[in-house]
Design a protein around this motif. Structure first.
Motif, PDB file in Angstrom:
ATOM      1  N   ARG A 134       0.838  -1.203   0.000  1.00 44.57           N
ATOM      2  CA  ARG A 134       0.000   0.000   0.000  1.00 44.57           C
ATOM      3  C   ARG A 134       0.873   1.253   0.000  1.00 44.57           C
ATOM      4  NH1 ARG A 134      -3.974  -1.358   5.088  1.00 44.57           N
ATOM      5  NH2 ARG A 134      -4.397  -3.510   4.529  1.00 44.57           N
ATOM      6  N   ALA A 135       1.799   1.292   0.935  1.00 48.40           N
ATOM      7  CA  ALA A 135       2.635   2.482   1.062  1.00 48.40           C
ATOM      8  C   ALA A 135       3.518   2.661  -0.162  1.00 48.40           C
ATOM      9  CB  ALA A 135       3.486   2.388   2.331  1.00 48.40           C
ATOM     10  N   ALA A 136       4.116   1.571  -0.636  1.00 40.97           N
ATOM     11  CA  ALA A 136       5.003   1.672  -1.800  1.00 40.97           C
ATOM     12  C   ALA A 136       4.249   2.150  -3.026  1.00 40.97           C
ATOM     13  CB  ALA A 136       5.656   0.322  -2.071  1.00 40.97           C
ATOM     14  N   LEU A 145       7.367   9.707  -5.733  1.00 36.35           N
ATOM     15  CA  LEU A 145       8.694   9.357  -5.242  1.00 36.35           C
ATOM     16  C   LEU A 145       9.287   8.255  -6.118  1.00 36.35           C
ATOM     17  CD1 LEU A 145       7.659  10.986  -2.795  1.00 36.35           C
ATOM     18  CD2 LEU A 145       8.839   9.356  -1.331  1.00 36.35           C
ATOM     19  N   THR A 146      10.596   8.267  -6.262  1.00 38.10           N
ATOM     20  CA  THR A 146      11.246   7.241  -7.066  1.00 38.10           C
ATOM     21  C   THR A 146      11.366   5.947  -6.265  1.00 38.10           C
ATOM     22  OG1 THR A 146      13.485   7.764  -6.325  1.00 38.10           O
ATOM     23  CG2 THR A 146      12.627   9.034  -8.193  1.00 38.10           C
ATOM     24  N   THR A 147      11.627   4.858  -6.999  1.00 38.16           N
ATOM     25  CA  THR A 147      11.820   3.570  -6.340  1.00 38.16           C
ATOM     26  C   THR A 147      12.978   3.637  -5.346  1.00 38.16           C
ATOM     27  OG1 THR A 147      11.002   2.446  -8.316  1.00 38.16           O
ATOM     28  CG2 THR A 147      12.239   1.119  -6.751  1.00 38.16           C
ATOM     29  N   GLU A 148      14.045   4.354  -5.711  1.00 36.51           N
ATOM     30  CA  GLU A 148      15.201   4.493  -4.810  1.00 36.51           C
ATOM     31  C   GLU A 148      14.809   5.213  -3.523  1.00 36.51           C
ATOM     32  OE1 GLU A 148      18.127   6.517  -7.172  1.00 36.51           O
ATOM     33  OE2 GLU A 148      19.285   4.683  -7.424  1.00 36.51           O
ATOM     34  N   PRO A 157      16.120  -3.279  -0.485  1.00 38.55           N
ATOM     35  CA  PRO A 157      16.675  -3.076  -1.835  1.00 38.55           C
ATOM     36  C   PRO A 157      15.658  -2.471  -2.798  1.00 38.55           C
ATOM     37  CG  PRO A 157      17.200  -5.272  -0.997  1.00 38.55           C
ATOM     38  CD  PRO A 157      16.212  -4.683  -0.045  1.00 38.55           C
ATOM     39  N   ASP A 158      16.166  -1.765  -3.805  1.00 39.84           N
ATOM     40  CA  ASP A 158      15.302  -1.171  -4.822  1.00 39.84           C
ATOM     41  C   ASP A 158      14.429  -2.228  -5.489  1.00 39.84           C
ATOM     42  OD1 ASP A 158      16.770   1.028  -4.167  1.00 39.84           O
ATOM     43  OD2 ASP A 158      17.683   1.315  -6.143  1.00 39.84           O
TER      44      ASP A 158
END
Length: 426
Positions: A134-136, A145-148, A157-158
Protein backbone atom coordinates in the motif's frame (compact mmCIF):
# COMPACT_ATOMS: atom_id res chain seq x y z
CA UNK A 1 31.52 24.22 -23.88
CA UNK A 2 28.01 25.23 -25.04
CA UNK A 3 25.19 23.50 -23.21
CA UNK A 4 22.83 21.42 -25.35
CA UNK A 5 19.43 23.20 -25.26
CA UNK A 6 17.72 19.84 -25.57
CA UNK A 7 19.28 18.78 -22.28
CA UNK A 8 17.95 21.88 -20.50
CA UNK A 9 14.46 21.23 -21.88
CA UNK A 10 14.75 17.58 -20.84
CA UNK A 11 15.63 18.67 -17.28
CA UNK A 12 12.72 21.11 -17.33
CA UNK A 13 10.32 18.36 -18.41
CA UNK A 14 11.45 16.09 -15.58
CA UNK A 15 11.22 18.94 -13.04
CA UNK A 16 7.67 19.75 -14.17
CA UNK A 17 6.86 16.07 -14.17
CA UNK A 18 7.93 15.62 -10.57
CA UNK A 19 5.50 18.34 -9.51
CA UNK A 20 2.60 17.48 -11.79
CA UNK A 21 2.55 13.66 -11.71
CA UNK A 22 0.45 13.34 -8.52
CA UNK A 23 -2.03 15.91 -9.80
CA UNK A 24 -2.40 14.18 -13.15
CA UNK A 25 -2.97 10.74 -11.66
CA UNK A 26 -5.42 12.14 -9.13
CA UNK A 27 -7.55 13.89 -11.76
CA UNK A 28 -7.46 11.01 -14.23
CA UNK A 29 -8.29 8.41 -11.58
CA UNK A 30 -11.32 10.44 -10.56
CA UNK A 31 -12.54 10.61 -14.16
CA UNK A 32 -11.62 7.07 -15.28
CA UNK A 33 -12.47 5.25 -12.03
CA UNK A 34 -9.32 3.22 -12.66
CA UNK A 35 -6.12 3.98 -10.73
CA UNK A 36 -3.59 1.84 -12.70
CA UNK A 37 -4.96 3.12 -16.03
CA UNK A 38 -4.64 6.69 -14.79
CA UNK A 39 -0.99 6.06 -13.94
CA UNK A 40 -0.33 4.51 -17.38
CA UNK A 41 -1.88 7.47 -19.20
CA UNK A 42 0.12 9.87 -17.06
CA UNK A 43 3.30 8.11 -18.19
CA UNK A 44 2.10 8.47 -21.79
CA UNK A 45 1.75 12.22 -21.28
CA UNK A 46 5.34 12.40 -20.02
CA UNK A 47 6.59 10.61 -23.13
CA UNK A 48 4.64 13.06 -25.29
CA UNK A 49 6.21 16.01 -23.45
CA UNK A 50 9.71 14.57 -23.90
CA UNK A 51 9.00 14.24 -27.63
CA UNK A 52 7.33 17.61 -28.20
CA UNK A 53 8.76 20.17 -25.78
CA UNK A 54 12.37 20.11 -27.07
CA UNK A 55 10.96 21.38 -30.39
CA UNK A 56 8.16 23.66 -29.15
CA UNK A 57 9.51 24.78 -25.76
CA UNK A 58 7.94 24.30 -22.32
CA UNK A 59 4.32 25.56 -22.37
CA UNK A 60 3.24 28.45 -20.19
CA UNK A 61 1.05 26.08 -18.15
CA UNK A 62 2.83 22.73 -18.33
CA UNK A 63 0.42 20.98 -15.98
CA UNK A 64 -2.54 21.93 -18.16
CA UNK A 65 -0.71 20.72 -21.29
CA UNK A 66 0.06 17.37 -19.70
CA UNK A 67 -3.52 16.99 -18.46
CA UNK A 68 -5.01 17.82 -21.84
CA UNK A 69 -2.70 15.30 -23.51
CA UNK A 70 -3.52 12.58 -20.99
CA UNK A 71 -7.27 13.18 -21.35
CA UNK A 72 -7.17 12.97 -25.12
CA UNK A 73 -5.18 9.76 -24.94
CA UNK A 74 -7.72 8.37 -22.49
CA UNK A 75 -10.54 9.21 -24.89
CA UNK A 76 -8.64 7.65 -27.81
CA UNK A 77 -8.06 4.52 -25.73
CA UNK A 78 -11.75 4.18 -24.94
CA UNK A 79 -12.80 4.79 -28.55
CA UNK A 80 -10.24 2.37 -30.01
CA UNK A 81 -11.14 -0.35 -27.57
CA UNK A 82 -14.85 -0.10 -28.46
CA UNK A 83 -15.60 -0.75 -24.82
CA UNK A 84 -19.34 -1.28 -24.57
CA UNK A 85 -19.65 -1.49 -20.79
CA UNK A 86 -21.85 1.11 -19.17
CA UNK A 87 -18.98 2.47 -17.08
CA UNK A 88 -16.75 3.07 -20.09
CA UNK A 89 -19.56 4.66 -22.08
CA UNK A 90 -20.16 7.09 -19.20
CA UNK A 91 -16.46 7.88 -18.91
CA UNK A 92 -16.16 8.49 -22.64
CA UNK A 93 -19.15 10.82 -22.60
CA UNK A 94 -17.69 12.76 -19.67
CA UNK A 95 -14.36 13.17 -21.45
CA UNK A 96 -16.00 14.26 -24.69
CA UNK A 97 -18.13 16.81 -22.84
CA UNK A 98 -15.05 18.25 -21.14
CA UNK A 99 -12.91 18.40 -24.26
CA UNK A 100 -14.12 21.87 -25.35
CA UNK A 101 -13.69 23.32 -21.86
CA UNK A 102 -10.37 21.59 -21.25
CA UNK A 103 -8.10 24.68 -21.01
CA UNK A 104 -10.24 26.30 -18.31
CA UNK A 105 -10.66 23.09 -16.36
CA UNK A 106 -7.02 22.14 -16.51
CA UNK A 107 -5.50 25.48 -15.54
CA UNK A 108 -6.22 24.46 -11.96
CA UNK A 109 -3.49 21.84 -12.30
CA UNK A 110 -0.91 24.57 -12.02
CA UNK A 111 -2.39 25.73 -8.71
CA UNK A 112 -3.44 23.60 -5.73
CA UNK A 113 -3.90 19.83 -5.68
CA UNK A 114 -6.78 20.07 -3.24
CA UNK A 115 -8.02 17.08 -1.22
CA UNK A 116 -8.23 14.70 -4.19
CA UNK A 117 -4.68 13.50 -3.55
CA UNK A 118 -5.58 12.36 -0.05
CA UNK A 119 -8.65 10.54 -1.38
CA UNK A 120 -6.49 8.76 -3.93
CA UNK A 121 -4.05 7.69 -1.21
CA UNK A 122 -6.99 6.17 0.66
CA UNK A 123 -7.86 4.29 -2.53
CA UNK A 124 -4.32 2.96 -2.95
CA UNK A 125 -4.24 1.86 0.70
CA UNK A 126 -6.84 -0.83 0.05
CA UNK A 127 -7.00 -3.90 2.36
CA UNK A 128 -6.52 -6.11 -0.72
CA UNK A 129 -2.88 -5.04 -0.65
CA UNK A 130 -0.29 -5.79 2.00
CA UNK A 131 0.69 -2.92 4.29
CA UNK A 132 4.10 -2.60 2.62
CA UNK A 133 2.58 -2.68 -0.87
CA UNK A 134 0.00 0.00 0.00
CA UNK A 135 2.64 2.48 1.06
CA UNK A 136 5.00 1.67 -1.80
CA UNK A 137 2.26 2.00 -4.41
CA UNK A 138 0.97 5.29 -3.05
CA UNK A 139 4.44 6.79 -2.74
CA UNK A 140 5.53 5.75 -6.23
CA UNK A 141 2.42 6.05 -8.33
CA UNK A 142 0.54 8.85 -6.63
CA UNK A 143 3.12 10.91 -4.78
CA UNK A 144 5.86 10.70 -7.40
CA UNK A 145 8.69 9.36 -5.24
CA UNK A 146 11.25 7.24 -7.07
CA UNK A 147 11.82 3.57 -6.34
CA UNK A 148 15.20 4.49 -4.81
CA UNK A 149 13.63 7.05 -2.47
CA UNK A 150 11.00 4.58 -1.29
CA UNK A 151 13.60 1.86 -0.80
CA UNK A 152 15.64 4.26 1.34
CA UNK A 153 12.57 4.95 3.49
CA UNK A 154 11.95 1.24 4.10
CA UNK A 155 15.66 0.25 4.22
CA UNK A 156 15.15 -2.49 1.64
CA UNK A 157 16.67 -3.08 -1.83
CA UNK A 158 15.30 -1.17 -4.82
CA UNK A 159 14.26 -4.45 -6.45
CA UNK A 160 12.06 -5.34 -3.47
CA UNK A 161 10.14 -2.07 -3.79
CA UNK A 162 9.82 -2.46 -7.58
CA UNK A 163 8.33 -5.94 -7.13
CA UNK A 164 5.88 -4.70 -4.50
CA UNK A 165 4.67 -1.94 -6.81
CA UNK A 166 4.23 -4.28 -9.79
CA UNK A 167 2.28 -6.78 -7.70
CA UNK A 168 0.11 -4.03 -6.19
CA UNK A 169 -0.78 -2.60 -9.61
CA UNK A 170 -1.63 -6.08 -10.86
CA UNK A 171 -3.86 -6.70 -7.85
CA UNK A 172 -5.71 -3.41 -8.29
CA UNK A 173 -6.23 -4.01 -12.02
CA UNK A 174 -7.45 -7.58 -11.51
CA UNK A 175 -9.85 -6.55 -8.76
CA UNK A 176 -11.50 -3.83 -10.84
CA UNK A 177 -11.06 -1.50 -7.90
CA UNK A 178 -12.37 1.97 -8.70
CA UNK A 179 -11.39 5.37 -7.42
CA UNK A 180 -13.33 5.72 -4.19
CA UNK A 181 -13.71 7.58 -0.94
CA UNK A 182 -14.05 4.99 1.85
CA UNK A 183 -16.32 5.73 4.78
CA UNK A 184 -16.76 4.63 8.39
CA UNK A 185 -15.03 1.42 9.42
CA UNK A 186 -13.56 0.94 5.95
CA UNK A 187 -11.81 4.29 6.16
CA UNK A 188 -10.61 3.57 9.68
CA UNK A 189 -9.10 0.27 8.49
CA UNK A 190 -6.97 2.18 5.95
CA UNK A 191 -6.03 5.07 8.19
CA UNK A 192 -2.77 3.67 9.58
CA UNK A 193 -1.45 3.04 6.06
CA UNK A 194 -2.47 6.53 4.96
CA UNK A 195 -0.65 8.01 7.95
CA UNK A 196 2.45 6.03 7.02
CA UNK A 197 2.34 7.38 3.46
CA UNK A 198 1.96 10.98 4.64
CA UNK A 199 4.78 10.46 7.15
CA UNK A 200 7.13 9.12 4.48
CA UNK A 201 6.24 11.93 2.06
CA UNK A 202 7.16 14.44 4.76
CA UNK A 203 10.41 12.63 5.56
CA UNK A 204 11.52 12.68 1.93
CA UNK A 205 10.78 16.40 1.76
CA UNK A 206 12.56 17.04 5.06
CA UNK A 207 15.77 15.23 4.03
CA UNK A 208 15.83 14.25 0.37
CA UNK A 209 17.33 10.87 -0.42
CA UNK A 210 18.67 11.90 -3.82
CA UNK A 211 19.34 14.95 -5.94
CA UNK A 212 20.98 18.33 -5.56
CA UNK A 213 18.75 19.80 -2.84
CA UNK A 214 18.75 18.68 0.78
CA UNK A 215 15.17 19.91 1.30
CA UNK A 216 12.09 19.44 -0.88
CA UNK A 217 9.72 21.98 0.69
CA UNK A 218 6.83 21.18 -1.62
CA UNK A 219 6.65 17.61 -0.26
CA UNK A 220 6.77 18.86 3.34
CA UNK A 221 4.03 21.39 2.65
CA UNK A 222 1.84 18.80 0.93
CA UNK A 223 2.26 16.32 3.78
CA UNK A 224 1.42 19.04 6.30
CA UNK A 225 -1.68 19.99 4.31
CA UNK A 226 -2.86 16.38 4.25
CA UNK A 227 -2.07 16.00 7.95
CA UNK A 228 -4.28 18.98 8.76
CA UNK A 229 -7.08 17.58 6.59
CA UNK A 230 -6.77 14.23 8.38
CA UNK A 231 -7.25 15.88 11.77
CA UNK A 232 -10.59 17.19 10.47
CA UNK A 233 -11.55 13.78 9.05
CA UNK A 234 -10.52 11.83 12.18
CA UNK A 235 -10.33 14.32 15.07
CA UNK A 236 -10.53 11.61 17.75
CA UNK A 237 -7.66 9.51 16.42
CA UNK A 238 -4.60 10.18 18.63
CA UNK A 239 -2.06 9.07 16.02
CA UNK A 240 -3.45 11.57 13.52
CA UNK A 241 -2.78 14.30 16.05
CA UNK A 242 0.62 12.78 16.84
CA UNK A 243 1.65 12.78 13.18
CA UNK A 244 0.55 16.38 12.71
CA UNK A 245 2.49 17.37 15.84
CA UNK A 246 5.61 15.61 14.54
CA UNK A 247 5.43 17.32 11.16
CA UNK A 248 4.66 20.78 12.55
CA UNK A 249 7.52 20.61 15.06
CA UNK A 250 10.02 19.36 12.50
CA UNK A 251 8.90 21.88 9.88
CA UNK A 252 9.29 24.72 12.38
CA UNK A 253 13.08 24.46 11.89
CA UNK A 254 13.03 24.74 8.09
CA UNK A 255 14.37 28.30 7.82
CA UNK A 256 17.37 27.42 9.99
CA UNK A 257 18.31 24.10 8.35
CA UNK A 258 20.19 25.38 5.30
CA UNK A 259 22.45 28.27 4.34
CA UNK A 260 21.30 30.69 1.60
CA UNK A 261 23.28 28.48 -0.80
CA UNK A 262 21.30 25.41 0.28
CA UNK A 263 24.03 23.76 2.36
CA UNK A 264 22.81 21.75 5.41
CA UNK A 265 23.17 23.20 8.91
CA UNK A 266 23.20 20.64 11.71
CA UNK A 267 20.84 21.24 14.63
CA UNK A 268 23.60 22.23 17.08
CA UNK A 269 24.70 24.99 14.71
CA UNK A 270 21.25 26.33 13.81
CA UNK A 271 20.12 29.86 14.68
CA UNK A 272 17.16 29.06 16.92
CA UNK A 273 15.83 32.58 16.45
CA UNK A 274 14.82 31.37 12.97
CA UNK A 275 12.69 28.55 14.33
CA UNK A 276 9.00 29.27 13.68
CA UNK A 277 7.45 29.75 17.12
CA UNK A 278 3.88 29.77 15.79
CA UNK A 279 4.44 26.41 14.16
CA UNK A 280 6.05 25.11 17.35
CA UNK A 281 2.95 26.14 19.31
CA UNK A 282 0.71 24.40 16.77
CA UNK A 283 2.80 21.26 17.07
CA UNK A 284 2.75 21.30 20.86
CA UNK A 285 -1.05 21.75 20.85
CA UNK A 286 -1.46 18.76 18.53
CA UNK A 287 0.84 16.70 20.78
CA UNK A 288 -1.24 17.65 23.79
CA UNK A 289 -4.41 16.56 21.97
CA UNK A 290 -2.80 13.22 21.14
CA UNK A 291 -2.00 12.70 24.82
CA UNK A 292 -5.50 13.76 25.90
CA UNK A 293 -6.90 11.11 23.52
CA UNK A 294 -4.78 8.44 25.20
CA UNK A 295 -2.10 8.30 22.53
CA UNK A 296 1.01 9.38 24.45
CA UNK A 297 2.79 6.15 23.55
CA UNK A 298 1.82 6.16 19.88
CA UNK A 299 4.50 5.82 17.19
CA UNK A 300 4.08 9.38 15.94
CA UNK A 301 3.32 10.96 19.32
CA UNK A 302 6.53 9.59 20.84
CA UNK A 303 8.57 10.98 17.95
CA UNK A 304 6.78 14.31 18.33
CA UNK A 305 7.59 14.30 22.05
CA UNK A 306 11.27 13.84 21.16
CA UNK A 307 11.22 16.79 18.75
CA UNK A 308 9.32 18.82 21.36
CA UNK A 309 12.35 18.48 23.67
CA UNK A 310 14.43 20.27 21.04
CA UNK A 311 11.72 22.85 20.38
CA UNK A 312 11.48 23.77 24.07
CA UNK A 313 15.26 24.17 24.52
CA UNK A 314 16.37 27.79 24.21
CA UNK A 315 19.90 26.64 23.31
CA UNK A 316 21.44 23.36 22.22
CA UNK A 317 23.04 23.00 25.66
CA UNK A 318 19.59 23.20 27.31
CA UNK A 319 18.33 20.08 25.51
CA UNK A 320 17.06 17.38 27.88
CA UNK A 321 18.97 14.47 26.37
CA UNK A 322 18.14 12.12 29.23
CA UNK A 323 14.44 12.54 28.51
CA UNK A 324 15.06 12.06 24.77
CA UNK A 325 16.97 8.84 25.45
CA UNK A 326 14.08 7.61 27.60
CA UNK A 327 11.55 8.46 24.89
CA UNK A 328 13.60 6.53 22.34
CA UNK A 329 13.64 3.57 24.69
CA UNK A 330 9.82 3.71 24.86
CA UNK A 331 9.65 4.08 21.08
CA UNK A 332 11.84 0.99 20.69
CA UNK A 333 9.22 -1.06 22.55
CA UNK A 334 6.35 0.36 20.43
CA UNK A 335 8.09 0.07 17.06
CA UNK A 336 11.39 -1.79 17.37
CA UNK A 337 13.76 -1.04 14.50
CA UNK A 338 17.49 -0.56 13.92
CA UNK A 339 16.89 3.09 13.00
CA UNK A 340 15.21 3.77 16.35
CA UNK A 341 18.17 2.10 18.08
CA UNK A 342 20.56 4.26 16.05
CA UNK A 343 18.77 7.40 17.15
CA UNK A 344 18.69 6.15 20.73
CA UNK A 345 22.46 5.71 20.57
CA UNK A 346 22.82 9.38 19.58
CA UNK A 347 20.69 10.45 22.54
CA UNK A 348 22.56 8.14 24.96
CA UNK A 349 25.84 9.52 23.64
CA UNK A 350 24.66 13.05 24.44
CA UNK A 351 23.20 12.14 27.84
CA UNK A 352 25.85 9.74 29.16
CA UNK A 353 28.88 10.43 27.00
CA UNK A 354 30.15 9.33 23.60
CA UNK A 355 31.59 6.04 24.85
CA UNK A 356 28.12 4.92 26.01
CA UNK A 357 26.66 5.87 22.64
CA UNK A 358 29.44 4.10 20.75
CA UNK A 359 28.81 0.89 22.67
CA UNK A 360 25.20 0.90 21.40
CA UNK A 361 26.30 1.76 17.85
CA UNK A 362 28.73 -1.13 17.71
CA UNK A 363 25.91 -3.54 18.50
CA UNK A 364 24.17 -2.39 15.32
CA UNK A 365 27.15 -3.02 13.03
CA UNK A 366 25.78 -6.35 11.77
CA UNK A 367 22.18 -5.24 11.22
CA UNK A 368 21.22 -6.18 7.63
CA UNK A 369 18.75 -3.28 7.38
CA UNK A 370 21.54 -0.77 8.10
CA UNK A 371 23.92 -2.15 5.50
CA UNK A 372 24.41 0.71 3.09
CA UNK A 373 22.62 3.18 5.42
CA UNK A 374 24.88 6.23 5.46
CA UNK A 375 23.75 7.51 8.87
CA UNK A 376 25.29 4.53 10.69
CA UNK A 377 28.91 5.45 9.83
CA UNK A 378 28.00 9.14 10.11
CA UNK A 379 26.82 8.76 13.71
CA UNK A 380 29.76 6.51 14.54
CA UNK A 381 32.13 9.10 13.08
CA UNK A 382 30.64 11.82 15.23
CA UNK A 383 31.04 9.77 18.41
CA UNK A 384 34.63 8.86 17.52
CA UNK A 385 35.40 12.54 16.86
CA UNK A 386 34.11 13.44 20.31
CA UNK A 387 36.37 10.76 21.80
CA UNK A 388 39.37 12.27 20.04
CA UNK A 389 39.78 9.28 17.72
CA UNK A 390 40.07 11.55 14.71
CA UNK A 391 41.59 9.19 12.15
CA UNK A 392 38.87 6.60 12.77
CA UNK A 393 36.27 9.38 12.60
CA UNK A 394 37.65 10.51 9.25
CA UNK A 395 37.30 7.00 7.83
CA UNK A 396 33.70 6.75 9.04
CA UNK A 397 32.71 10.12 7.57
CA UNK A 398 34.27 9.15 4.25
CA UNK A 399 32.35 5.86 4.28
CA UNK A 400 29.13 7.76 5.05
CA UNK A 401 29.76 10.21 2.19
CA UNK A 402 30.24 7.31 -0.24
CA UNK A 403 26.87 5.85 0.80
CA UNK A 404 24.84 9.09 0.86
CA UNK A 405 22.70 9.69 -2.22
CA UNK A 406 22.07 13.40 -1.75
CA UNK A 407 24.82 15.68 -3.04
CA UNK A 408 24.41 18.25 -0.25
CA UNK A 409 24.71 15.54 2.37
CA UNK A 410 27.73 14.06 0.60
CA UNK A 411 29.45 17.45 0.64
CA UNK A 412 28.70 17.91 4.35
CA UNK A 413 30.12 14.49 5.21
CA UNK A 414 33.23 15.11 3.10
CA UNK A 415 33.81 18.38 4.96
CA UNK A 416 33.48 16.60 8.27
CA UNK A 417 35.94 13.94 7.10
CA UNK A 418 38.44 16.63 6.08
CA UNK A 419 38.04 18.40 9.47
CA UNK A 420 38.62 15.11 11.32
CA UNK A 421 41.69 14.48 9.15
CA UNK A 422 43.09 17.90 9.98
CA UNK A 423 42.50 17.30 13.67
CA UNK A 424 44.32 13.97 13.42
CA UNK A 425 47.35 15.74 11.93
CA UNK A 426 47.38 18.54 14.53
Amino acid sequence: MVADPRESVHRAVLAVWRVEQPRLITSLARMLRDVPLAEELTQDALVAALERWPATGVPEKPGAWLMATAKRRALDRLRRGKMLGRKHEMVARDLEAEEQAMPDLDSALDDDIGDELLRLIFTACHPLLSREARAALALRMICGLTTEEIARAFLVPDTTIAQRIVRAKRTLSASGLAYETPRGEERTARLSSVLEVVYLIFNEGYTAARGEDWLRPQLCDEALRMGRVLTAIAPREPEVQGLLALMELNASRTAARTTPAGEPILMFDQDRALWDQLQIRRGLRALERARDLGGADGFYALQAAIIACHARAATADDTDWSRIAGLYERLATVAPSPVVELNRAVAVGMARGPQAGLALIDRLAGEPALKGYHLLPSVRGDLLRKLGRFEEARAEFEAAAALAGNRREQDLLKRRAAEAGEAAQA
